[in-house]
Design an enzyme around this catalytic site. Structure first.
Site, PDB file in Angstrom:
ATOM      1  N   ASP A   5      26.747  17.777 -24.784  1.00 35.81           N
ATOM      2  CA  ASP A   5      27.329  16.464 -24.350  1.00 35.81           C
ATOM      3  C   ASP A   5      28.770  16.540 -23.473  1.00 35.81           C
ATOM      4  OD1 ASP A   5      28.681  17.664 -26.456  1.00 35.81           O
ATOM      5  OD2 ASP A   5      29.812  16.023 -27.103  1.00 35.81           O
ATOM      6  N   ASP A   9      23.922  22.465 -28.211  1.00 30.33           N
ATOM      7  CA  ASP A   9      25.072  22.572 -28.586  1.00 30.33           C
ATOM      8  C   ASP A   9      25.403  22.008 -30.052  1.00 30.33           C
ATOM      9  OD1 ASP A   9      27.954  23.078 -28.015  1.00 30.33           O
ATOM     10  OD2 ASP A   9      27.926  20.957 -27.626  1.00 30.33           O
ATOM     11  N   CYS A  59       0.765   3.135   3.389  1.00 33.29           N
ATOM     12  CA  CYS A  59       1.473   2.648   4.451  1.00 33.29           C
ATOM     13  C   CYS A  59       2.918   2.735   4.256  1.00 33.29           C
ATOM     14  CB  CYS A  59       1.305   0.952   4.384  1.00 33.29           C
ATOM     15  SG  CYS A  59      -0.418   0.334   4.609  1.00 33.29           S
ATOM     16  N   ASP A  71      29.430  21.845 -21.292  1.00 35.06           N
ATOM     17  CA  ASP A  71      28.168  22.284 -21.245  1.00 35.06           C
ATOM     18  C   ASP A  71      27.202  22.005 -20.039  1.00 35.06           C
ATOM     19  OD1 ASP A  71      27.952  22.558 -24.187  1.00 35.06           O
ATOM     20  OD2 ASP A  71      27.964  20.301 -24.371  1.00 35.06           O
ATOM     21  N   CYS A  84       0.682  -1.161   0.293  1.00 33.71           N
ATOM     22  CA  CYS A  84      -0.036   0.071  -0.119  1.00 33.71           C
ATOM     23  C   CYS A  84       1.023   1.183  -0.116  1.00 33.71           C
ATOM     24  CB  CYS A  84      -0.758   0.095   1.216  1.00 33.71           C
ATOM     25  SG  CYS A  84      -1.662   1.504   1.629  1.00 33.71           S
TER      26      CYS A  84
END
Length: 680
Positions: free
Chosen positions: A574, A389, A17, A578, A14
């Protein structure tokens, strides 16, 4: 200093729970934080002090059992098969007794069937009341069914328990199926590596193997660590990492990643990363952490569920006792109030909404799209501007010869051949591109490098110079270089022979990706550190809306900051440079699972295929996930509201109420798990 630990759990069926266990464990002094990942059956604990770890774990396990009987720490990673079979057999036994009671109209038969079907629910309700835990599904089911017995609605009281247990069983199966889809990735972690030591093959744990070791990988075996092929050639199954079904051919000098499967020959691989730093380990860490970052919709439903159930209980009390003061018929109004109680459980929402996001994350991992949390799936659907990029993102980062200009007396092929004989001594990307274009050549015997300029070769009485226009000017020649791409000039003795133009090649699917994004109304921008002319030409080739070149990393970040003021921006990059831009955008996507560590850390989505079209797929995945989540929200609330209204006017019976609770939960869960089957 906190210590983090992840422990498999079982028996937590649950989501409510799970939230209660989280709250109670976090309140302990020794615990800094606790998160129960319901979807992967794991508890993540950060200890303030782990000196009494074993004692604390025993105490925490007691808390788990109190909140939900059967919950425990599981060394077998939550198999739960035994408990699942007991629940099914108990349901079948109770159903048989119920059928006999219906046939004989026996009150005793109904009581026995009720006890078999719901004894654990009643026990849980009484235990929770003792610990002042009100308004959970066990309490609601118990009050509703005891009330039904009190007004002599015996069949309906038993049916509620029967269908509740059936719903719990089917719901458990659905959740376990979802868990397995992710745990198939989490269980991929290699457990052994065959290491070459003094000519012998010795089996070691990958964690014991150092960088630079030589591994033997036989046909059918999993690559245990990232490395480079030293000898051998084979086909590798990369589907587990990238979702790519086509085998990848590798030979000496090429990289392989942990998690790939060697399909053919014997490979010798030199390790380049420790086991803990492998691409597979990064994937596992990303998926493990993903469910901790909840989407706004998920957070909203969790908060709403805490208010929704008590409100419905209060309404049920009003319905039971206020109308009879004016119109009489207490038994009829109590019956209608019991209908309120049966359908007031928020399980359909509390479970199916997180399961929807979990399904989206799981479906993405199968396609090689690793999303770090549900919140980023939501953000992807809101993006109206995507900033790329250039190098390594829209282009391959590999150069190709695009044009050759020569003087009289020498052909283009002769110039390329001469340059290749010099460039063979260099590992520069431009040199490699020229040598690849020419093929097999023999290098000059005497070659020297002029750092920052180019190469110089001596061949008997001839001197050959290969390099940039700046190198030519240093040698006394005035060169006008008007080419858009990058040029390599060739000079023999005092004469300029010509130039070789090279360009970074556009990825094969980049145009398709840009067209798809623009077709969806998304603005496309490229920010590049490359020369403005080069960036402009690539931008025109791809059909981008805006292109800016000659930008330093901090200038990219400033440009993105300006955009985010009025737009929802995704940045796709990449490399290490960046990382700041990835972190600053509303959502950052990094290309390639073997990219820079800092870029992968800063990004919110990792695209393992290194393909621009995966940006489109990631956005589509976000939209699919959000669509399914809102379908569940509207369906669950709509159905419950309708049955509540019908029950208020005496049209709906408890049978409809059972469907509005259990049936809606099952249908919502089934709808959420559709995403896990979307693998193509």
């Amino acid at each position: 200093m906190t210590a983090r630990e992840t422990i498999p759990v079982s028996g937590i069926t649950c989501a409510n729970c799970a939230a209660k266990i989280e709250r109670e464990v976090t309140m302990r002094e020794e615990v800094s934080s606790c998160r129960v990942d319901f979807t992967t059956s794991r508890m993540i604990i950060e200890w303030e002090s782990s000196s009494n770890r074993e004692t604390m774990l025993e105490s925490i396990e007691q808390t788990m059992r109190r909140v939900e009987p059967g919950a425990k720490f599981d060394k077998r990673d939550g198999d739960q098969t035994e408990g699942r079979d007991v629940t099914l057999w108990r349901f079948l036994a109770a159903a048989l007794m119920f059928s006999i009671a219906l046939w004989t109209d026996s009150i005793a038969g109904f009581v026995v069937a009720y006890g078999v079907a719901g004894y654990d629910v009643i026990y849980g309700a009484v235990r929770n009341i003792w610990h002042r835990e009100w308004f959970d599904e066990k309490f609601l089911m118990t009050i509703a069914t005891i009330g039904a017995f009190a007004i002599s609605e015996y069949p309906e009281a038993v049916a509620v328990m029967l269908f509740y247990q059936l719903g719990e069983y089917v719901q458990g199966r659905a959740v376990r199926a979802s868990r397995r889809s992710i745990q198939s990735l989490l269980n991929m972690k290699p457990t052994r590596a065959r290491v070459l030591e003094d000519g012998d093959e010795v089996e070691r744990s990958p964690e014991e193997v150092s960088i630079g070791s030589h591994l033997v990988i036989r046909s059918g075996e999993l690559v245990p660590m990232d490395g480079t092929v030293v000898s051998g050639a084979s086909s590798l199954d990369t589907a587990s990492l990238t979702g790519e079904s086509i085998p990848r051919q590798v030979s000496a000098g090429e990289d392989v990643l942990a998690g790939m499967v060697n399909m053919e020959g014997r490979l010798i691989v030199q390790t380049t990363r420790l086991a803990a730093e492998s691409s597979l380990q990064k994937m596992i860490a990303l998926v493990e952490e993903a469910n901790g970052k909840k989407a706004k919709t998920e957070q909203m439903i969790t908060r709403l569920a805490k208010v929704y159930t008590p409100v419905v209980v209060v309404l049920a009390t009003i319905v039971a006792f206020v109308p009879p003061l004016f119109v009489g018929d207490l038994e009829e109004w109590v019956y209608r109030a019991l209908i309120f109680l049966v359908i007031s459980c928020p399980c359909a929402l509390v479970i199916s909404i997180p399961l929807g996001y979990f399904g989206g994350i799981g479906a993405g991992s199968k396609r090689g799209i690793l999303v770090k949390g549900g919140e980023y799936l939501d953000t992807l659907t809101e993006v109206d501007t995507i900033v790329f990029d250039k190098t390594g993102t829209l282009t391959t980062g590999r150069f190709e010869v695009t044009d050759v200009m020569t003087t009289e007396g020498i052909s283009a092929e002769q110039l390329l051949h001469l340059a290749a004989r010099v460039e063979l001594a260099s590992n520069h990307p431009l040199a490699i591109a020229i040598v690849d274009r020419v093929g097999e050549v023999i290098a000059f015997d005497s070659i020297q490098e002029e750092p920052g300029y180019g190469l110089y070769a001596h061949d008997q009485d001839d001197h050959i110079y290969v390099g940039s226009a700046r190198y030519m000017r240093k040698l006394g020649l005035t060169i006008e270089d008007s080419s858009v791409g990058t040029s390599v000039h060739v000079m023999k003795n005092d004469s300029w022979l010509g130039r070789i133009e090279l360009m970074d090649t556009v990825k094969s699917d980049a145009i398709t990706a840009i067209d798809a994004l623009k077709g969806s109304g998304i603005r496309t921008v490229m920010l590049s550190g490359d020369r403005r002319q080069v960036a402009t030409k690539i931008g025109e080739q791809l059909g981008l809306d805006e292109v800016r070149g000659e930008l330093l990393p901090h200038e990219k970040v400033e440009a993105i900051e300006r955009m985010t003021i009025s737009q929802k921006v995704a940045f796709v990059g990449d490399g290490m440079n960046d990382a700041a831009a990835l972190a600053r955008a509303n959502v950052g996507l990094v290309m390639g699972g073997v990219g820079s560590d800092s870029a992968v850390t800063a990004a919110d989505v990792v695209l393992m295929h290194d393909a621009p079209t995966d940006v489109v797929r990631a956005i589509e995945l976000g939209k699919q996930t959000k669509r399914i989540v809102w379908q569940n929200i509207l369906f669950a609330f709509g159905t419950k509201a309708l049955v509540l209204l019908l029950g208020l006017f005496g049209i709906a019976t408890m049978w409809e109420a059972v469907f509005a609770d259990v049936g809606v939960a099952l249908l919502a869960i089934a709808n959420a798990t559709r995403l896990l089957r979307m693998t193509s």
